[in-house]
Design a protein around this motif. Structure first.
Motif, PDB file in Angstrom:
ATOM      1  N   UNK A  51       0.794  -1.229   0.000  1.00 32.52           N
ATOM      2  CA  UNK A  51       0.000   0.000   0.000  1.00 32.52           C
ATOM      3  C   UNK A  51       0.829   1.282   0.000  1.00 32.52           C
ATOM      4  N   UNK A  52       2.121   1.190   0.314  1.00 30.15           N
ATOM      5  CA  UNK A  52       2.979   2.382   0.308  1.00 30.15           C
ATOM      6  C   UNK A  52       3.983   2.358  -0.847  1.00 30.15           C
ATOM      7  N   UNK A  53       3.797   1.423  -1.768  1.00 30.54           N
ATOM      8  CA  UNK A  53       4.639   1.306  -2.964  1.00 30.54           C
ATOM      9  C   UNK A  53       6.124   1.267  -2.623  1.00 30.54           C
ATOM     10  N   UNK A  54       6.468   0.400  -1.666  1.00 34.65           N
ATOM     11  CA  UNK A  54       7.848   0.302  -1.189  1.00 34.65           C
ATOM     12  C   UNK A  54       8.667  -0.758  -1.907  1.00 34.65           C
ATOM     13  N   UNK A  55       8.055  -1.585  -2.751  1.00 37.21           N
ATOM     14  CA  UNK A  55       8.771  -2.695  -3.384  1.00 37.21           C
ATOM     15  C   UNK A  55       9.051  -2.361  -4.843  1.00 37.21           C
ATOM     16  N   UNK A  56      10.311  -2.537  -5.212  1.00 32.81           N
ATOM     17  CA  UNK A  56      10.763  -2.206  -6.567  1.00 32.81           C
ATOM     18  C   UNK A  56      11.488  -3.384  -7.195  1.00 32.81           C
ATOM     19  N   UNK A  57      11.384  -3.481  -8.494  1.00 34.13           N
ATOM     20  CA  UNK A  57      12.311  -4.317  -9.233  1.00 34.13           C
ATOM     21  C   UNK A  57      13.665  -3.630  -9.046  1.00 34.13           C
ATOM     22  N   UNK A  58      14.689  -4.407  -8.811  1.00 34.15           N
ATOM     23  CA  UNK A  58      16.007  -3.833  -8.548  1.00 34.15           C
ATOM     24  C   UNK A  58      16.435  -2.831  -9.631  1.00 34.15           C
ATOM     25  N   UNK A  59      16.093  -3.110 -10.874  1.00 30.86           N
ATOM     26  CA  UNK A  59      16.464  -2.209 -11.978  1.00 30.86           C
ATOM     27  C   UNK A  59      15.698  -0.897 -11.931  1.00 30.86           C
ATOM     28  N   UNK A  60      14.546  -0.869 -11.271  1.00 31.25           N
ATOM     29  CA  UNK A  60      13.709   0.330 -11.219  1.00 31.25           C
ATOM     30  C   UNK A  60      13.833   1.098  -9.902  1.00 31.25           C
ATOM     31  N   UNK A  61      14.697   0.628  -9.029  1.00 29.44           N
ATOM     32  CA  UNK A  61      14.887   1.286  -7.738  1.00 29.44           C
ATOM     33  C   UNK A  61      15.405   2.706  -7.959  1.00 29.44           C
ATOM     34  N   UNK A  62      14.784   3.697  -7.326  1.00 29.17           N
ATOM     35  CA  UNK A  62      15.262   5.071  -7.502  1.00 29.17           C
ATOM     36  C   UNK A  62      16.740   5.189  -7.106  1.00 29.17           C
ATOM     37  N   UNK A  63      17.464   6.005  -7.818  1.00 27.73           N
ATOM     38  CA  UNK A  63      18.906   6.170  -7.570  1.00 27.73           C
ATOM     39  C   UNK A  63      19.197   6.481  -6.109  1.00 27.73           C
ATOM     40  N   UNK A  64      18.385   7.302  -5.487  1.00 33.09           N
ATOM     41  CA  UNK A  64      18.595   7.693  -4.093  1.00 33.09           C
ATOM     42  C   UNK A  64      18.425   6.530  -3.118  1.00 33.09           C
ATOM     43  N   UNK A  65      17.865   5.405  -3.593  1.00 29.95           N
ATOM     44  CA  UNK A  65      17.654   4.251  -2.713  1.00 29.95           C
ATOM     45  C   UNK A  65      18.514   3.051  -3.093  1.00 29.95           C
ATOM     46  N   UNK A  66      19.529   3.231  -3.880  1.00 27.51           N
ATOM     47  CA  UNK A  66      20.371   2.114  -4.327  1.00 27.51           C
ATOM     48  C   UNK A  66      20.989   1.345  -3.165  1.00 27.51           C
ATOM     49  N   UNK A  67      21.217   1.997  -2.030  1.00 29.37           N
ATOM     50  CA  UNK A  67      21.783   1.317  -0.864  1.00 29.37           C
ATOM     51  C   UNK A  67      20.865   0.203  -0.339  1.00 29.37           C
ATOM     52  N   UNK A  68      19.590   0.254  -0.698  1.00 31.23           N
ATOM     53  CA  UNK A  68      18.644  -0.742  -0.205  1.00 31.23           C
ATOM     54  C   UNK A  68      18.863  -2.125  -0.823  1.00 31.23           C
ATOM     55  N   UNK A  69      19.553  -2.208  -1.929  1.00 34.35           N
ATOM     56  CA  UNK A  69      19.893  -3.509  -2.508  1.00 34.35           C
ATOM     57  C   UNK A  69      20.781  -4.262  -1.517  1.00 34.35           C
ATOM     58  N   UNK A  70      21.847  -3.619  -1.082  1.00 34.19           N
ATOM     59  CA  UNK A  70      22.767  -4.228  -0.109  1.00 34.19           C
ATOM     60  C   UNK A  70      22.090  -4.400   1.235  1.00 34.19           C
ATOM     61  N   UNK A  71      21.301  -3.434   1.634  1.00 29.34           N
ATOM     62  CA  UNK A  71      20.615  -3.479   2.930  1.00 29.34           C
ATOM     63  C   UNK A  71      19.658  -4.665   3.004  1.00 29.34           C
ATOM     64  N   UNK A  72      18.865  -4.895   1.955  1.00 26.98           N
ATOM     65  CA  UNK A  72      17.960  -6.049   1.933  1.00 26.98           C
ATOM     66  C   UNK A  72      18.750  -7.349   2.043  1.00 26.98           C
ATOM     67  N   UNK A  73      19.823  -7.466   1.263  1.00 23.67           N
ATOM     68  CA  UNK A  73      20.622  -8.697   1.266  1.00 23.67           C
ATOM     69  C   UNK A  73      21.249  -8.950   2.634  1.00 23.67           C
ATOM     70  N   UNK A  74      21.790  -7.925   3.241  1.00 22.69           N
ATOM     71  CA  UNK A  74      22.465  -8.074   4.544  1.00 22.69           C
ATOM     72  C   UNK A  74      21.479  -8.403   5.665  1.00 22.69           C
ATOM     73  N   UNK A  75      20.375  -7.659   5.726  1.00 19.86           N
ATOM     74  CA  UNK A  75      19.429  -7.874   6.817  1.00 19.86           C
ATOM     75  C   UNK A  75      18.652  -9.178   6.666  1.00 19.86           C
ATOM     76  N   UNK A  76      18.493  -9.655   5.455  1.00 20.01           N
ATOM     77  CA  UNK A  76      17.814 -10.945   5.242  1.00 20.01           C
ATOM     78  C   UNK A  76      18.590 -12.084   5.891  1.00 20.01           C
ATOM     79  N   UNK A  77      19.887 -11.925   6.061  1.00 20.06           N
ATOM     80  CA  UNK A  77      20.679 -12.973   6.718  1.00 20.06           C
ATOM     81  C   UNK A  77      20.589 -12.896   8.231  1.00 20.06           C
TER      82      UNK A  77
END
Length: 109
Positions: A51-77
């Motif tokens: 409902x808050x449109x927080x999920x992106x295809x990695x290729x469509x992630x806004x430039x300002x949120x690129x750190x979330x790729x690493x953040x998702x991977x790290x916190x998932x562990x």
């Protein structure tokens, strides 16, 4: 490629996305959800459910949120898998439209 949970989820933690995920790739922290890139099959069914449109295809992630790729991977562990929907945080509606929430992310469980 995989899907990534971005900044909009911080403080909300709506779990509509979790209930439709066919592979249980979501992990739950205190005030944020992440997607495990090793488990995500890139089906995209979760995207429309947020409902808050927080999920992106990695290729469509806004430039300002690129750190979330690493953040998702790290916190998932570190965080446990969440396989069923739960109630959002009590203050989710208040946090839904707030900008610049990164400093409010609680990484410790």
């Amino acid at each position: 490629m995989t899907h990534v949970v971005g900044e909009s989820c911080i403080g909300c933690k709506y779990t509509d996305c979790v209930s439709v995920c066919p592979v249980d790739c979501f992990h739950e922290g205190p005030n944020f959800l992440v997607i495990d890139p090793e488990v995500c099959i890139d089906c995209g069914v979760c995207v429309a459910e947020c409902p808050v449109e927080a999920i992106y295809d990695e290729k469509a992630l806004p430039q300002a949120q690129k750190e979330y790729v690493e953040l998702n991977a790290r916190l998932a562990t570190r965080w446990p898998v969440i396989a069923h929907s739960t109630e959002p945080l009590p203050t989710a509606d208040e946090w839904a439209d707030k900008p610049d929430k990164r400093a409010h992310l609680v990484e410790m469980v």
